[in-house]
Design a protein around this motif. Structure first.
Motif, PDB file in Angstrom:
ATOM      1  N   VAL A  14       0.827  -1.199   0.000  1.00 23.56           N
ATOM      2  CA  VAL A  14       0.000   0.000   0.000  1.00 23.56           C
ATOM      3  C   VAL A  14       0.871   1.263   0.000  1.00 23.56           C
ATOM      4  O   VAL A  14       0.567   2.246  -0.688  1.00 23.56           O
ATOM      5  N   GLU A  15       1.966   1.241   0.727  1.00 31.26           N
ATOM      6  CA  GLU A  15       2.845   2.416   0.846  1.00 31.26           C
ATOM      7  C   GLU A  15       3.339   2.903  -0.516  1.00 31.26           C
ATOM      8  O   GLU A  15       3.519   4.102  -0.726  1.00 31.26           O
ATOM      9  N   ARG A  16       3.530   1.983  -1.430  1.00 33.21           N
ATOM     10  CA  ARG A  16       4.008   2.321  -2.782  1.00 33.21           C
ATOM     11  C   ARG A  16       3.109   3.349  -3.473  1.00 33.21           C
ATOM     12  O   ARG A  16       3.552   4.115  -4.321  1.00 33.21           O
ATOM     13  N   PHE A  17       1.830   3.387  -3.097  1.00 35.74           N
ATOM     14  CA  PHE A  17       0.854   4.231  -3.781  1.00 35.74           C
ATOM     15  C   PHE A  17       0.730   5.626  -3.180  1.00 35.74           C
ATOM     16  O   PHE A  17      -0.026   6.440  -3.682  1.00 35.74           O
ATOM     17  N   ARG A  18       1.497   5.920  -2.133  1.00 35.12           N
ATOM     18  CA  ARG A  18       1.459   7.270  -1.538  1.00 35.12           C
ATOM     19  C   ARG A  18       1.837   8.333  -2.561  1.00 35.12           C
ATOM     20  O   ARG A  18       1.177   9.362  -2.658  1.00 35.12           O
ATOM     21  N   LYS A  19       2.901   8.090  -3.330  1.00 39.12           N
ATOM     22  CA  LYS A  19       3.300   9.086  -4.327  1.00 39.12           C
ATOM     23  C   LYS A  19       2.300   9.132  -5.488  1.00 39.12           C
ATOM     24  O   LYS A  19       2.139  10.159  -6.134  1.00 39.12           O
ATOM     25  N   SER A  43      -9.306   9.549   3.328  1.00 39.85           N
ATOM     26  CA  SER A  43      -7.954   9.763   3.858  1.00 39.85           C
ATOM     27  C   SER A  43      -6.925   9.292   2.838  1.00 39.85           C
ATOM     28  O   SER A  43      -7.231   8.509   1.931  1.00 39.85           O
ATOM     29  N   GLU A  44      -5.695   9.746   3.017  1.00 41.36           N
ATOM     30  CA  GLU A  44      -4.617   9.303   2.140  1.00 41.36           C
ATOM     31  C   GLU A  44      -4.465   7.784   2.226  1.00 41.36           C
ATOM     32  O   GLU A  44      -4.273   7.117   1.210  1.00 41.36           O
ATOM     33  N   GLN A  45      -4.590   7.220   3.414  1.00 42.88           N
ATOM     34  CA  GLN A  45      -4.494   5.768   3.592  1.00 42.88           C
ATOM     35  C   GLN A  45      -5.578   5.060   2.797  1.00 42.88           C
ATOM     36  O   GLN A  45      -5.319   4.075   2.112  1.00 42.88           O
ATOM     37  N   ARG A  46      -6.796   5.559   2.874  1.00 41.12           N
ATOM     38  CA  ARG A  46      -7.923   4.960   2.146  1.00 41.12           C
ATOM     39  C   ARG A  46      -7.665   5.005   0.642  1.00 41.12           C
ATOM     40  O   ARG A  46      -7.909   4.033  -0.072  1.00 41.12           O
TER      41      ARG A  46
END
Length: 128
Positions: A14-19, A43-46
């Motif tokens: 999931v972290e890969r999609f933050r950017k 949210s950004e997490q969602r």
């Protein structure tokens, strides 16, 4: 009688999609407009989970098809929900042509999605 023509599974961090979520161009490059989340309260997490699980589904579909991610545009394979909020794989354009060539016109594509804080997973079965 139908039979399983292909199965595919993929997991995405999931972290890969933050950017990605901060770049509309990245989202538009890989996701169909029908799967883009326009919820401004998300949210950004969602958002990251939303896109990670859908990207995993595209990968799982390509594995089930046996082609990898080549031969079609990733935006032509997308996840939508039915009236009961059950996800399903929609396929159009070149991806539809490849699917029908390999699996026939009457095949069905089934998907199961799961995600949690760190990972998103998709499992696809093509039946014909």
């Amino acid at each position: 009688m139908s039979s399983v023509l292909g199965i595919g599974c993929d997991i995405a961090g999931v972290e890969r999609f933050r950017k990605w979520v901060s770049s509309p161009a990245m989202i538009a490059r890989f996701f169909n407009s029908k799967e883009i989340l326009y919820d401004s309260s998300a949210s950004e997490q969602r958002l990251c989970e939303h896109y990670a699980v859908r990207f995993a589904a595209k990968e799982a579909f390509s594995k089930a098809l046996g082609t990898g991610l080549s031969g079609f545009d990733l935006r032509d394979v997308y996840i939508v929900k039915d009236k009961n909020s059950r996800p399903f794989v929609a396929v159009q354009g070149r991806a539809r042509e490849v699917l029908e060539k390999i699996c026939g016109k009457n095949c069905s594509v089934h998907v199961s999605l799961s995600h949690e804080k760190e990972y998103a997973m998709a499992f696809v079965v093509i039946e014909g």
